[in-house]
Design a protein around this motif. Structure first.
Motif, PDB file in Angstrom:
ATOM      1  N   GLU A  96     -47.694  34.725 -28.207  1.00  0.00           N
ATOM      2  CA  GLU A  96     -48.328  33.528 -27.646  1.00  0.00           C
ATOM      3  C   GLU A  96     -49.176  32.758 -28.655  1.00  0.00           C
ATOM      4  O   GLU A  96     -49.173  31.524 -28.668  1.00  0.00           O
ATOM      5  CB  GLU A  96     -49.169  33.903 -26.424  1.00  0.00           C
ATOM      6  N   ARG A  97     -49.902  33.452 -29.510  1.00  0.00           N
ATOM      7  CA  ARG A  97     -50.748  32.742 -30.482  1.00  0.00           C
ATOM      8  C   ARG A  97     -49.891  32.013 -31.519  1.00  0.00           C
ATOM      9  O   ARG A  97     -50.227  30.915 -31.949  1.00  0.00           O
ATOM     10  CB  ARG A  97     -51.709  33.720 -31.162  1.00  0.00           C
ATOM     11  N   ARG A  98     -48.802  32.636 -31.902  1.00  0.00           N
ATOM     12  CA  ARG A  98     -47.910  31.991 -32.859  1.00  0.00           C
ATOM     13  C   ARG A  98     -47.294  30.733 -32.245  1.00  0.00           C
ATOM     14  O   ARG A  98     -47.201  29.694 -32.900  1.00  0.00           O
ATOM     15  CB  ARG A  98     -46.828  32.964 -33.290  1.00  0.00           C
ATOM     16  N   PHE A  99     -46.874  30.825 -30.987  1.00  0.00           N
ATOM     17  CA  PHE A  99     -46.301  29.657 -30.325  1.00  0.00           C
ATOM     18  C   PHE A  99     -47.334  28.536 -30.209  1.00  0.00           C
ATOM     19  O   PHE A  99     -47.034  27.375 -30.523  1.00  0.00           O
ATOM     20  CB  PHE A  99     -45.776  30.036 -28.938  1.00  0.00           C
ATOM     21  N   ALA A 100     -48.532  28.863 -29.752  1.00  0.00           N
ATOM     22  CA  ALA A 100     -49.556  27.834 -29.602  1.00  0.00           C
ATOM     23  C   ALA A 100     -49.895  27.183 -30.936  1.00  0.00           C
ATOM     24  O   ALA A 100     -50.146  25.974 -31.011  1.00  0.00           O
ATOM     25  CB  ALA A 100     -50.808  28.433 -28.970  1.00  0.00           C
ATOM     26  N   GLY A 101     -49.876  27.984 -32.007  1.00  0.00           N
ATOM     27  CA  GLY A 101     -50.158  27.447 -33.334  1.00  0.00           C
ATOM     28  C   GLY A 101     -49.060  26.558 -33.874  1.00  0.00           C
ATOM     29  O   GLY A 101     -49.313  25.711 -34.744  1.00  0.00           O
ATOM     30  N   GLN A 102     -47.842  26.730 -33.390  1.00  0.00           N
ATOM     31  CA  GLN A 102     -46.720  25.908 -33.837  1.00  0.00           C
ATOM     32  C   GLN A 102     -46.786  24.495 -33.278  1.00  0.00           C
ATOM     33  O   GLN A 102     -46.271  23.554 -33.905  1.00  0.00           O
ATOM     34  CB  GLN A 102     -45.396  26.539 -33.388  1.00  0.00           C
ATOM     35  N   ALA A 103     -47.373  24.335 -32.116  1.00  0.00           N
ATOM     36  CA  ALA A 103     -47.390  23.025 -31.458  1.00  0.00           C
ATOM     37  C   ALA A 103     -48.412  22.114 -32.110  1.00  0.00           C
ATOM     38  O   ALA A 103     -49.540  22.524 -32.404  1.00  0.00           O
ATOM     39  CB  ALA A 103     -47.710  23.189 -29.977  1.00  0.00           C
ATOM     40  N   ALA A 104     -48.024  20.870 -32.337  1.00  0.00           N
ATOM     41  CA  ALA A 104     -48.949  19.899 -32.939  1.00  0.00           C
ATOM     42  C   ALA A 104     -50.178  19.698 -32.061  1.00  0.00           C
ATOM     43  O   ALA A 104     -51.279  19.473 -32.560  1.00  0.00           O
ATOM     44  CB  ALA A 104     -48.221  18.573 -33.162  1.00  0.00           C
ATOM     45  N   ARG A 105     -49.984  19.786 -30.758  1.00  0.00           N
ATOM     46  CA  ARG A 105     -51.095  19.608 -29.813  1.00  0.00           C
ATOM     47  C   ARG A 105     -51.073  20.773 -28.822  1.00  0.00           C
ATOM     48  O   ARG A 105     -51.012  20.598 -27.618  1.00  0.00           O
ATOM     49  CB  ARG A 105     -50.958  18.266 -29.091  1.00  0.00           C
ATOM     50  N   GLY A 106     -51.113  21.994 -29.364  1.00  0.00           N
ATOM     51  CA  GLY A 106     -50.936  23.182 -28.549  1.00  0.00           C
ATOM     52  C   GLY A 106     -52.243  23.824 -28.131  1.00  0.00           C
ATOM     53  O   GLY A 106     -53.276  23.690 -28.786  1.00  0.00           O
TER      54      GLY A 106
END
Length: 236
Positions: free
Chosen positions: A186-196
């Motif tokens: 989850e942290r990796r996914f949230a960090g990938q988003a420009a506005r995550g």
């Protein structure tokens, strides 16, 4: 002015899994909840990634303007992949219970687990795990068959969801229950988003929207309102 909300359901269930959220949010938002191929009212159709993504595109077209795209589990993975390539404007994306990158091996294993659970107890097992109230919504339109499960998990295993997430310029919220089995990255996914952003609830498992519908819907409502207050991405 609030934006329409498009809800994409998870594997084996149907648009009925969003009944509690639509009952509450529908008082303020226009809610659009299609069934994916092979599920619900479309149980006789063959699931393919292309058909599922067309379903999402058609729902976004119905919104007639920027919409929130909310997906859970399989629906969350499809939502991320669709959001990365859609030509329709998005107000936000909420990806629930899908913070993991499946591969062919893990997808096959998950499909086998579902098959074992099915043989173990079928719908009765769903009721035991979720409780009668949650299971009533999960099962209201029936369950997709195991052939559909196999096709769906194989399809999402071909997606690069981390790369998809990086391509989304709308706000993206990853919303997970405390004990959700799909929150490992989850942290990796949230960090990938420009506005995550990452929101982990203090309760619940994978179908937390059904087992804890009122607090879950309040959190979802807050995420939608906060996304609307942010407006479009810079330069848009």
């Amino acid at each position: 002015m609030t934006r329409p909300v498009v809800f994409i359901h998870g594997l084996r269930t149907s648009s009925s899994m969003w009944d509690p959220q639509i009952a509450l949010l529908g008082k303020r938002w226009r809610c659009i909840a299609p069934d994916l191929p092979g599920h619900g009212d479309r149980a006789g159709e063959r699931f393919t990634a292309e058909a599922a993504l067309r379903t999402i595109e058609d729902a976004l077209a119905q919104a007639d303007g920027p919409a929130h795209l909310v997906g859970c589990s399989l629906g969350g993975m499809l939502a991320l992949h669709a959001a990365a390539g859609t030509g329709h404007p998005l107000a936000s994306v909420v990806a629930a219970g899908c913070s993991t990158q499946p591969g062919p091996g893990s997808a096959r294993a998950y499909g086998k687990v579902i098959g074992l659970v099915d043989r173990w107890g079928g719908e009765a097992a769903v009721r035991r795990v979720m409780g009668e109230g949650a299971a009533r919504h999960f099962l209201r339109k029936g369950r997709a068959d195991l052939a559909t499960v196999e096709r769906a998990v194989a399809a999402v295993a071909t997606f690069d969801l981390l790369a998809d997430t990086a391509r989304i310029d709308a706000p993206v919220a990853f919303l997970n229950g405390h004990l959700d089995q799909f929150r490992g990255q989850e942290r990796r996914f949230a960090g990938q988003a420009a506005r995550g952003r990452l929101v982990v609830l203090g309760y619940g498992t994978h179908m937390v929207n059904l087992t804890h519908p009122v607090p879950y819907t309040r959190t979802l409502q807050r995420l939608l309102l906060e996304a609307e207050s942010l407006g479009p991405a810079p330069g848009r």
